[in-house]
Each structure stands twice: as structure tokens, then as C-alpha cells.
Scaffold this motif. Structure first.
Motif, PDB file in Angstrom:
ATOM      1  N   VAL A 180       0.844  -1.208   0.000  1.00 39.02           N
ATOM      2  CA  VAL A 180       0.000   0.000   0.000  1.00 39.02           C
ATOM      3  C   VAL A 180       0.875   1.252   0.000  1.00 39.02           C
ATOM      4  O   VAL A 180       0.626   2.206  -0.747  1.00 39.02           O
ATOM      5  CB  VAL A 180      -0.942  -0.001   1.232  1.00 39.02           C
ATOM      6  N   TYR A 181       1.910   1.216   0.839  1.00 39.06           N
ATOM      7  CA  TYR A 181       2.812   2.380   0.903  1.00 39.06           C
ATOM      8  C   TYR A 181       3.432   2.641  -0.470  1.00 39.06           C
ATOM      9  O   TYR A 181       3.466   3.789  -0.946  1.00 39.06           O
ATOM     10  CB  TYR A 181       3.903   2.141   1.948  1.00 39.06           C
ATOM     11  N   ASN A 182       3.901   1.584  -1.094  1.00 36.47           N
ATOM     12  CA  ASN A 182       4.553   1.739  -2.401  1.00 36.47           C
ATOM     13  C   ASN A 182       3.571   2.200  -3.474  1.00 36.47           C
ATOM     14  O   ASN A 182       3.922   2.977  -4.363  1.00 36.47           O
ATOM     15  CB  ASN A 182       5.213   0.423  -2.824  1.00 36.47           C
ATOM     16  N   LYS A 183       2.351   1.714  -3.391  1.00 30.52           N
ATOM     17  CA  LYS A 183       1.344   2.118  -4.376  1.00 30.52           C
ATOM     18  C   LYS A 183       1.050   3.617  -4.254  1.00 30.52           C
ATOM     19  O   LYS A 183       0.926   4.321  -5.262  1.00 30.52           O
ATOM     20  CB  LYS A 183       0.062   1.290  -4.170  1.00 30.52           C
ATOM     21  N   ARG A 184       0.975   4.085  -3.052  1.00 31.18           N
ATOM     22  CA  ARG A 184       0.727   5.518  -2.848  1.00 31.18           C
ATOM     23  C   ARG A 184       1.869   6.334  -3.459  1.00 31.18           C
ATOM     24  O   ARG A 184       1.664   7.350  -4.135  1.00 31.18           O
ATOM     25  CB  ARG A 184       0.632   5.797  -1.348  1.00 31.18           C
ATOM     26  N   LYS A 185       3.058   5.830  -3.239  1.00 35.82           N
ATOM     27  CA  LYS A 185       4.239   6.511  -3.762  1.00 35.82           C
ATOM     28  C   LYS A 185       4.228   6.497  -5.298  1.00 35.82           C
ATOM     29  O   LYS A 185       4.473   7.513  -5.950  1.00 35.82           O
ATOM     30  CB  LYS A 185       5.480   5.787  -3.223  1.00 35.82           C
ATOM     31  N   GLU A 186       3.921   5.336  -5.822  1.00 38.08           N
ATOM     32  CA  GLU A 186       3.923   5.157  -7.282  1.00 38.08           C
ATOM     33  C   GLU A 186       2.876   6.036  -7.959  1.00 38.08           C
ATOM     34  O   GLU A 186       3.122   6.627  -9.017  1.00 38.08           O
ATOM     35  CB  GLU A 186       3.636   3.669  -7.555  1.00 38.08           C
ATOM     36  N   THR A 187       1.706   6.143  -7.337  1.00 38.16           N
ATOM     37  CA  THR A 187       0.626   6.917  -7.955  1.00 38.16           C
ATOM     38  C   THR A 187       0.680   8.386  -7.566  1.00 38.16           C
ATOM     39  O   THR A 187      -0.069   9.194  -8.105  1.00 38.16           O
ATOM     40  CB  THR A 187      -0.752   6.364  -7.513  1.00 38.16           C
ATOM     41  N   ASN A 188       1.564   8.719  -6.614  1.00 37.46           N
ATOM     42  CA  ASN A 188       1.628  10.074  -6.062  1.00 37.46           C
ATOM     43  C   ASN A 188       0.248  10.536  -5.594  1.00 37.46           C
ATOM     44  O   ASN A 188      -0.140  11.693  -5.764  1.00 37.46           O
ATOM     45  CB  ASN A 188       2.195  11.056  -7.112  1.00 37.46           C
ATOM     46  N   GLY A 189      -0.493   9.600  -5.041  1.00 36.32           N
ATOM     47  CA  GLY A 189      -1.854   9.898  -4.607  1.00 36.32           C
ATOM     48  C   GLY A 189      -1.908  10.424  -3.185  1.00 36.32           C
ATOM     49  O   GLY A 189      -0.882  10.744  -2.568  1.00 36.32           O
ATOM     50  N   VAL A 190      -3.123  10.511  -2.707  1.00 34.91           N
ATOM     51  CA  VAL A 190      -3.357  10.944  -1.316  1.00 34.91           C
ATOM     52  C   VAL A 190      -3.816   9.727  -0.524  1.00 34.91           C
ATOM     53  O   VAL A 190      -4.736   9.023  -0.945  1.00 34.91           O
ATOM     54  CB  VAL A 190      -4.445  12.043  -1.262  1.00 34.91           C
ATOM     55  N   LEU A 191      -3.166   9.494   0.600  1.00 36.35           N
ATOM     56  CA  LEU A 191      -3.569   8.368   1.450  1.00 36.35           C
ATOM     57  C   LEU A 191      -3.427   8.748   2.922  1.00 36.35           C
ATOM     58  O   LEU A 191      -2.346   9.105   3.386  1.00 36.35           O
ATOM     59  CB  LEU A 191      -2.715   7.125   1.150  1.00 36.35           C
ATOM     60  N   PHE A 192      -4.538   8.668   3.611  1.00 37.41           N
ATOM     61  CA  PHE A 192      -4.568   8.881   5.059  1.00 37.41           C
ATOM     62  C   PHE A 192      -4.988   7.568   5.723  1.00 37.41           C
ATOM     63  O   PHE A 192      -5.842   6.860   5.187  1.00 37.41           O
ATOM     64  CB  PHE A 192      -5.613   9.941   5.445  1.00 37.41           C
ATOM     65  N   ILE A 193      -4.394   7.285   6.860  1.00 32.81           N
ATOM     66  CA  ILE A 193      -4.832   6.148   7.680  1.00 32.81           C
ATOM     67  C   ILE A 193      -5.427   6.736   8.971  1.00 32.81           C
ATOM     68  O   ILE A 193      -4.962   7.760   9.459  1.00 32.81           O
ATOM     69  CB  ILE A 193      -3.657   5.204   8.014  1.00 32.81           C
ATOM     70  N   GLY A 194      -6.429   6.059   9.504  1.00 31.23           N
ATOM     71  CA  GLY A 194      -7.181   6.630  10.624  1.00 31.23           C
ATOM     72  C   GLY A 194      -6.472   6.630  11.966  1.00 31.23           C
ATOM     73  O   GLY A 194      -6.979   6.084  12.949  1.00 31.23           O
ATOM     74  N   GLN A 195      -5.322   7.286  12.012  1.00 33.10           N
ATOM     75  CA  GLN A 195      -4.589   7.434  13.295  1.00 33.10           C
ATOM     76  C   GLN A 195      -4.900   8.828  13.846  1.00 33.10           C
ATOM     77  O   GLN A 195      -4.122   9.756  13.726  1.00 33.10           O
ATOM     78  CB  GLN A 195      -3.086   7.275  13.044  1.00 33.10           C
ATOM     79  N   GLN A 196      -6.037   8.944  14.502  1.00 32.67           N
ATOM     80  CA  GLN A 196      -6.536  10.274  14.835  1.00 32.67           C
ATOM     81  C   GLN A 196      -5.724  11.008  15.898  1.00 32.67           C
ATOM     82  O   GLN A 196      -5.825  12.219  16.029  1.00 32.67           O
ATOM     83  CB  GLN A 196      -8.011  10.206  15.252  1.00 32.67           C
ATOM     84  N   ARG A 197      -4.898  10.280  16.671  1.00 31.89           N
ATOM     85  CA  ARG A 197      -4.108  10.971  17.690  1.00 31.89           C
ATOM     86  C   ARG A 197      -3.167  11.999  17.066  1.00 31.89           C
ATOM     87  O   ARG A 197      -2.762  12.959  17.716  1.00 31.89           O
ATOM     88  CB  ARG A 197      -3.315   9.967  18.522  1.00 31.89           C
ATOM     89  N   LEU A 198      -2.815  11.780  15.814  1.00 29.53           N
ATOM     90  CA  LEU A 198      -1.922  12.726  15.135  1.00 29.53           C
ATOM     91  C   LEU A 198      -2.565  14.099  14.999  1.00 29.53           C
ATOM     92  O   LEU A 198      -1.891  15.088  14.710  1.00 29.53           O
ATOM     93  CB  LEU A 198      -1.558  12.196  13.744  1.00 29.53           C
ATOM     94  N   PHE A 199      -3.885  14.162  15.207  1.00 30.24           N
ATOM     95  CA  PHE A 199      -4.609  15.426  15.064  1.00 30.24           C
ATOM     96  C   PHE A 199      -5.281  15.847  16.369  1.00 30.24           C
ATOM     97  O   PHE A 199      -6.096  16.751  16.369  1.00 30.24           O
ATOM     98  CB  PHE A 199      -5.666  15.298  13.956  1.00 30.24           C
ATOM     99  N   ASP A 200      -4.965  15.178  17.434  1.00 29.00           N
ATOM    100  CA  ASP A 200      -5.591  15.500  18.724  1.00 29.00           C
ATOM    101  C   ASP A 200      -4.755  16.591  19.406  1.00 29.00           C
ATOM    102  O   ASP A 200      -3.569  16.399  19.676  1.00 29.00           O
ATOM    103  CB  ASP A 200      -5.618  14.219  19.589  1.00 29.00           C
ATOM    104  N   PRO A 201      -5.373  17.752  19.692  1.00 33.92           N
ATOM    105  CA  PRO A 201      -4.591  18.881  20.243  1.00 33.92           C
ATOM    106  C   PRO A 201      -3.764  18.539  21.482  1.00 33.92           C
ATOM    107  O   PRO A 201      -2.645  19.016  21.629  1.00 33.92           O
ATOM    108  CB  PRO A 201      -5.664  19.919  20.577  1.00 33.92           C
ATOM    109  N   LYS A 202      -4.290  17.689  22.351  1.00 36.43           N
ATOM    110  CA  LYS A 202      -3.517  17.428  23.576  1.00 36.43           C
ATOM    111  C   LYS A 202      -2.283  16.575  23.286  1.00 36.43           C
ATOM    112  O   LYS A 202      -1.255  16.728  23.952  1.00 36.43           O
ATOM    113  CB  LYS A 202      -4.381  16.818  24.681  1.00 36.43           C
ATOM    114  N   TYR A 203      -2.373  15.700  22.288  1.00 37.32           N
ATOM    115  CA  TYR A 203      -1.195  14.914  21.914  1.00 37.32           C
ATOM    116  C   TYR A 203      -0.146  15.822  21.260  1.00 37.32           C
ATOM    117  O   TYR A 203       1.062  15.671  21.493  1.00 37.32           O
ATOM    118  CB  TYR A 203      -1.583  13.786  20.955  1.00 37.32           C
TER     119      TYR A 203
END
Lengths: 434, 289
Positions: free
Chosen positions: A146-169
Motif C-alpha cells: 500500500v505504501y509503495n502504491k501511494r508513492k507510485e501513484t503520487n496519490g493521497v492516502l490517510f490512515i485513521g490514526q486520529q491521535r496525530l490530530f488530537d490537540p492534547k497529543y
């Protein structure tokens, strides 16, 4: 304080630049980025409209720059539930048909784990921007594909790791990287619940279809469904990846009640190159300790879940009033224990801990669907922004990639009863944040 | 009487000042924001002077204070007093009547229940005791009175955010914490030091706590009996005025449970709680009224 206010306030007191360089994916949350997509709409299709899919829908309906134009689920009751929110959306029971719908620009995949990789690969190949729930894949190889496919297609890929966007974290990790807790010497994660983790099944033949989390054919259980969220904490705080992984898992309770075969009790240890250990422990037949994520430093501890900082230093002399000065200097608010029946000389009580920012939103980890104010909505907003602009934010995928890889590696270590290291072939050109 | 003053502009959005001083046998601490160092230093000086002035007026342990002179002479003759002390004694009498006599600055007297301990003459600005052996102690009144005076001083100086703590038991808040919607104040558990028994959110408001003092002594006296009140629970009063909160917390602590609701009902906008702290850290809270 929401993220916008937090970032705005950070800017005013002079470390917005530092914060954004540490967390580059937050660029898409800035006012400038919002203006960039003002008036535009992202046309979204949702693949998987069960509990988590509907959780996302409840956020999407609040976003003015989103138009959900397609819905897909092979379980009709879930599809009909979702269609109530978007009666105009086209309905599918095969995701490949949804991917053929040309006006769908982005897809949100909220399906069982074993389908994540294949659906993501197909969606990227179809030129769609993709948000896929965590974990990224069912196997180490799938994640790499999956990682390589995203790279190959230069697409947009988000995975649901919401802590990366949690203000307190974000605030906590800023403090850790600024050295506020000293040298990081340990990372503790745990997640305890006392429930069977089941969904209601209207008919016995749907058991595996609906309760896929409980069967190893479809899921890696606690490691991919829970640990994956917490394992990013170590890399995030330490600025490095684990060197070796060991663990033990077993079925201690719920197998007496149903036919599940994924562990209901796990403990894993991740050792970093500098010798620091990160632990993860989960039991789902006792909930006393709830959910915890703690970064231990030589000067103090930050509890990421509660957003509290506990100093190892003796409490400063003077009353809680004097501690208020330090709080205001740091731009935080905390309760100060000082009211009582009369002045008690200098015997001020030990500080019980200090919130790292005002109005911290704490989630218990008990919900099996998702919690409000945990970064999920902000993550989704960032994905919508990326769908419109076509730009993949820096590092957000790499953080998610390693969270899944180490969850899978620990699961493998438990099953093989071995101490494992991540094979070189799975290492991607990425350095954790420092 | 000196004072400690600190100022920090580390957070340029909210420069913060801190003052600490001993006054009226208590510790006064104030944190406020929004002033640059020179203005804050000037305000600190004004606070100090204001407290010195009150100390000179109300300190019954100082032989030269007007209050001491009143205690010494007012049973025999009318004693002329200054504006502040006159106003304070007027207020004290009003509060005595408004608390069914459970707040009384003249508690250490031989006066009977409901008896007026002193009379005030507005024309001559003087006070006269109604009996021998009257002794006035403004200790349960002065902190709230001083905090109200400080509120005026801060408002005049344009300060919008401040938290003032007088002796731990009387707190006054102006505005809110710069990073919150209120100032959060934890009431210390009486049996487990360091545990918050109850958290109060103050915004442009005040609170007062009464109970046994930090030495564990029952220091509040029932004016009707002259005996110390042996109450184990805390009484917490919240409301707009620090003075009213202080008076009410003392009166409600001294009053029997059956009379507390009726006393409180006369003060609109004031809320009171009875806080019971258990040995193992437990807390039970009951609304009064």
C-alpha cells in the motif's frame, strides 16, 4: 480550546513555527489552508457504512465542503442507515462499482481489516484520494504494498490514526521534544475494557461478517484494533523506531463465551535502540485501569490520555497561587489547591498534576466505535482538504505505516513466541520526528 | 509589613504579576495579568498601602489602632472613629441582623441573644458599647472587606483578570483565567491533604470557606452561646461579594442546620454547600437551602 484556538494561541506566543515543523501534517489545518479550499467541495464515497463508517458520516455532515455522492456496504441494513444521511448518494454493494463512479474524488474505507489493503490499492489505482481506517493492512507485506502504491501513484492516502490530530497529543509531544520532561526513559500504553467487543448479530450466519474483529481470519485483534493507536506514541516521543519486539498473548476469558480466536489478553514490549522500553497491555475482561498512555521522562511524566503533566521535582515552595504564575507563563490552566479553612503556613500540598493545556478533552477508551474530541474530526477535515488540493501532507502516512507495522510485528512475536526485529525490506525511507 | 512582588512577561500575551504579603495575621496573595511591569509595580505598592491602612485601623492587637481604642473606651464613652471603621461597624451590625445573630463581631461579650452590642452615632461619627466587657474583633470580616476594597482598586487600574487569596479561606476572582472560562479553585480535603474535596469555578465572583482552622481548632464561636462550634464539616459559600461570602460562611457554620436555609435565603445570588470529608478521602457535599 479547540485545535484552531490552540494553534492560534501557539502562534501568538511564538512557537507556531516549531509546532508545525514537528507536525507538518497540521499545515492543512491552518486558516490559510482553509481559505485555499473555500467554496470548493470534495465529492466523497464511503466504503463500509457500519459503526465506524457512520461515526465518520456524523462528522462529514457538519462539513460544508463535503458532498457524499456514493455509499457502499454489502450488509444492507448498514447501507440503509447511512443512506438516511445522504438520500441523494448512489448506493452500492460492491466497492469496485463505487470506484467506477467518475465523480467520486475521494473514498473513506471503514471495512474489516483484512479488506483494507486490497480496497486501498484498488482505490489508489482508480485515481481516488483515500482515507482508510487503521490498521493499514492485515500483514506486513500488505502495508508495504500500500505504501509503495501511494508513492507510485503520487496519490493521497490517510490512515485513521486520529491521535496525530488530537490537540492534547500535539501539545504533549511539543513539550516532550522541547525537553520539558527531560530525557525520555519509558513509554507505557494500556487499554482495558470489560466488554465482549461484540456487535449484535441478527442471524447466526452473519456472525463472522459482523463480528470480524474476533476472528483471526479477518483481524489481528487487540494489536491491530487498539494497540495500533498507541504504538505511535513511542516513536513520536523518542524520535526513533523500536529495534526489537516481544510479547505474549492469550485467550483468558471470552473464549469461554463464544468462538472467537483472537487474543483477549496481550502484553507487548518494544525496545528502542537506546534501550528504552515501550509497553502495551490490553485486557478486555477488566476495565479498572481504563486507557492510559504515558511518556516517562527524567524530570516528569506526561499522561497523554488525560493531558496531565506530573513533575518528579519537589513541589515548589509557596502556595498554588504562585504556581498560577508558571501556568500563565506556559499558556495553560490548572486547578490550584489552595482554598481551605485558613492559611496553613508554607505547607502547600504537593501539586496533583498540571494540565498541559486548557480544557483538555479526555476520552475513556471504552467506546468500541469512536469518541468525540479525539482528533477524528480534524483528521477527516485534513483528508477532505487533501482530496480537494490533491496534496499528500508530509509524514502523516509514514507515522501510520510504522504504527501498523509494529502492531503486526508484536502480534507475530506473540504467535511465534519469539523476539522479533522489523525486516529491512519493510523499512521505508523515513526518519521519525525529532 | 513588606511585600513580595514578581512580574513575568515570558508570555507576552498575558504578562503576569504576583504579590504576596502578610496582613491582618493572614497571607494575602494576588495573581493578575495584563499589566506591564511598571504599572504592576505601581499597583502592588497601592495594594500594600491599602492593606497597611486597614491594618492600622482594624488590628485589635495594636494598642494604637482605632479598634483597640474603641475596645478600651467605648463601654464608658462615645468614641469618635474614622470613616472606614464606622462603615465597617455599620455593615457588621447589618450582617448580624441579617444572619439571625450568627455573625457577630462582638462575640466575646456578656451580651445576651439578639442584644445590640454597640450603637453608632452618624452625626458625631462615634461608637458606644451598650454594655461593659464588649470586645470587637473584625477578624471574620476584615478579609472580605479588604478584598472588596482591592476589587475597586484593581478595577480603577483597568485590571480585568486577577485572583486574590486572602488567608486561603477568602478568594476573590476578577474575570477569568487567561486560558479558561474561570479561575479554578480547589478546596482542600480536611483529612487527606493535597486532595481536592471540591472544585469551584470562579468568574467575577468570590468564595469563602469556614471550618476548623489548620491547627484543627474549633475557632468559630456561636454568638448566642459563647461556645466554640464543634462542626467537622466545611461550609463553602459562593457569590458576588467576598465580604458577603465571608460573613455567610462564618454565620452558616455557627448556625444549626435547621436555620441555615432561612439565613441563606436572604442573600440572593449566594450559594452554600456543606462539605463532609471522610478519613479515607471520601467527600459528601450537600447544598444548603
Amino acid at each position: 480550546m479547540n485545535r484552531k484556538e490552540f494553534l492560534s494561541d501557539c502562534g501568538k506566543i511564538g512557537f507556531a513555527g516549531v509546532t508545525l515543523s514537528l507536525f507538518p501534517w497540521l499545515q492543512s489545518c491552518s486558516e490559510k489552508a482553509k481559505q485555499e479550499v473555500q467554496g470548493e467541495k470534495a465529492r466523497i464515497g464511503i466504503i463500509g457504512t457500519g459503526s465506524r463508517g457512520c461515526f465518520h458520516i456524523k462528522h462529514l455532515v457538519q462539513m460544508p465542503n463535503v458532498e457524499v455522492v456514493a455509499l457502499c456496504d454489502n450488509y444492507r441494513p448498514h447501507l440503509e442507515d447511512a443512506a438516511q444521511y445522504y438520500p441523494q448518494a448512489k448506493l452500492y454493494d460492491d466497492y469496485r462499482c463505487l470506484l467506477e463512479q467518475r465523480d467520486v474524488e475521494g473514498v473513506i474505507i471503514a471495512t474489516p481489516l483484512y479488506l483494507h489493503a486490497s480496497m486501498t490499492l484498488d482505490a489508489l489505482s482508480a485515481g481516488k484520494r483515500v482515507f482508510c481506517e487503521k490498521s493499514m493492512g492485515y500483514t506486513l507485506d500488505e502495508c508495504l504494498d500500500v505504501y509503495n502504491k501511494r508513492k507510485e501513484t503520487n496519490g493521497v492516502l490517510f490512515i485513521g490514526q486520529q491521535r496525530l490530530f488530537d490537540p492534547k497529543y500535539i501539545k504533549a509531544m511539543s513539550m516532550i521534544h522541547e525537553g520539558k520532561i527531560g530525557e525520555v526513559v519509558g513509554v507505557r500504553n494500556y487499554w482495558y475494557r470489560n466488554n465482549n467487543w461484540r456487535r449484535d448479530v441478527p442471524s447466526p450466519e452473519l456472525e463472522r461478517h459482523i463480528n470480524w474483529r474476533l476472528y483471526s481470519e479477518y483481524s489481528r485483534g487487540l494489536m491491530t484494533e487498539l494497540a495500533c493507536h498507541q504504538l505511535q506514541n513511542g516513536s513520536w516521543a523518542l524520535g526513533m523506531l523500536p529495534e526489537k519486539v516481544m510479547g505474549s498473548g492469550s485467550l483468558v476469558h471470552w473464549n469461554k463465551v463464544d468462538e472467537r480466536d483472537v487474543y483477549d489478553c496481550v502484553t507487548a514490549i518494544f525496545t528502542y535502540p537506546n534501550g528504552v522500553n515501550m509497553t502495551f497491555e490490553s485486557i478486555i475482561s477488566n476495565k479498572h485501569f481504563g486507557m492510559g498512555e504515558q511518556i516517562l521522562g527524567t524530570n516528569g511524566t506526561i499522561d497523554l490520555v488525560t493531558g496531565m503533566y506530573y513533575s518528579d521535582e519537589p513541589a515548589p515552595k509557596g502556595s498554588g497561587m504562585h504556581q498560577l504564575v508558571a501556568q500563565i507563563e506556559s499558556g495553560v490552566m490548572s486547578n490550584s489547591v489552595f482554598a481551605g479553612t485558613s492559611w496553613a503556613a508554607e505547607s502547600s500540598p504537593l501539586a496533583p498534576g498540571m494540565p498541559i493545556m486548557p480544557n483538555v478533552k479526555v476520552v475513556t477508551g471504552e467506546s468500541t466505535v469512536g469518541a468525540e474530541a479525539d482528533g477524528s474530526k480534524e483528521l477527516l477535515e485534513a483528508f477532505i482538504h487533501a482530496t480537494i488540493t490533491g496534496r499528500q501532507p508530509e509524514k502523516v502516512l509514514e507515522e501510520s505505516y510504522y504504527a501498523t507495522q509494529f502492531a503486526l510485528l508484536a502480534d507475530k512475536a506473540m504467535h511465534q513466541n519469539q523476539i522479533l526485529t522489523l525486516d529491512e525490506k519493510y523499512k521505508i525511507p523515513y526518519q521519525p520526528l525529532k | 509589613m513588606a511585600f513580595e512582588f514578581e512580574h513575568s512577561a515570558k508570555n507576552p500575551l498575558h504578562p503576569v504579576s504576583y504579590l504576596k504579603m502578610l496582613a491582618m495575621h493572614s497571607r494575602l496573595e494576588i495573581v493578575w495579568t495584563g499589566q506591564q511591569e511598571i504599572s504592576a509595580q505601581d499597583l502592588a505598592q497601592k495594594i500594600h498601602e491599602s492593606m497597611l491602612s486597614m491594618e492600622r485601623e482594624f488590628n485589635r492587637f495594636s494598642e494604637k489602632s482605632p479598634l483597640s481604642v474603641v475596645n478600651l473606651k467605648a463601654s464608658r464613652e462615645e468614641v469618635c472613629i474614622g470613616e472606614d471603621l464606622f462603615m465597617a461597624l455599620e455593615l457588621c451590625e447589618a450582617f448580624r441582623r441579617g444572619t439571625r445573630g450568627y455573625f457577630d463581631v462582638a462575640t466575646s461579650t456578656s451580651c445576651g441573644r439578639d442584644m445590640v452590642s454597640y450603637t453608632l452615632n452618624p452625626k458625631s461619627h462615634s461608637v458606644r458599647f451598650t454594655a461593659a466587657e464588649v470586645n470587637l474583633d473584625l477578624g471574620g470580616f476584615a478579609k472580605g472587606f479588604a478584598l472588596e476594597r482591592l476589587r475597586t482598586l484593581f478595577t480603577e487600574q483597568g485590571v480585568e483578570r486577577a485572583l486574590m487569596n486572602f488567608g486561603s479561606s477568602s478568594i476573590l476572582a476578577l474575570g477569568s483565567h487567561p486560558y479558561g472560562e474561570w479561575w479554578a479553585v480547589g478546596v482542600d480535603h480536611t483529612k487527606q491533604h493535597g486532595i481536592v474535596a471540591h472544585e469551584v469555578h470562579l468568574r467575577d465572583g468570590a468564595m469563602s470557606v469556614s471550618g476548623r482552622n489548620y491547627k484543627g481548632e474549633y475557632h468559630i464561636v456561636n454568638p448566642h452561646t459563647g461556645a466554640s462550634v464543634a462542626g467537622e464539616d466545611l461550609i463553602l459559600v459562593e457569590g458576588r461579594s467576598a465580604l458577603v461570602c465571608e460573613v455567610l460562611s462564618t454565620a452558616l457554620y455557627a448556625a444549626p442546620k435547621s436555620e441555615r436555609g432561612a439565613i441563606l435565603s436572604q442573600y440572593e445570588g449566594y450559594h452554600a454547600k456543606q462539605i463532609a470529608c471522610g478519613e479515607c478521602g471520601s467527600v459528601e457535599i450537600h447544598e444548603i437551602g
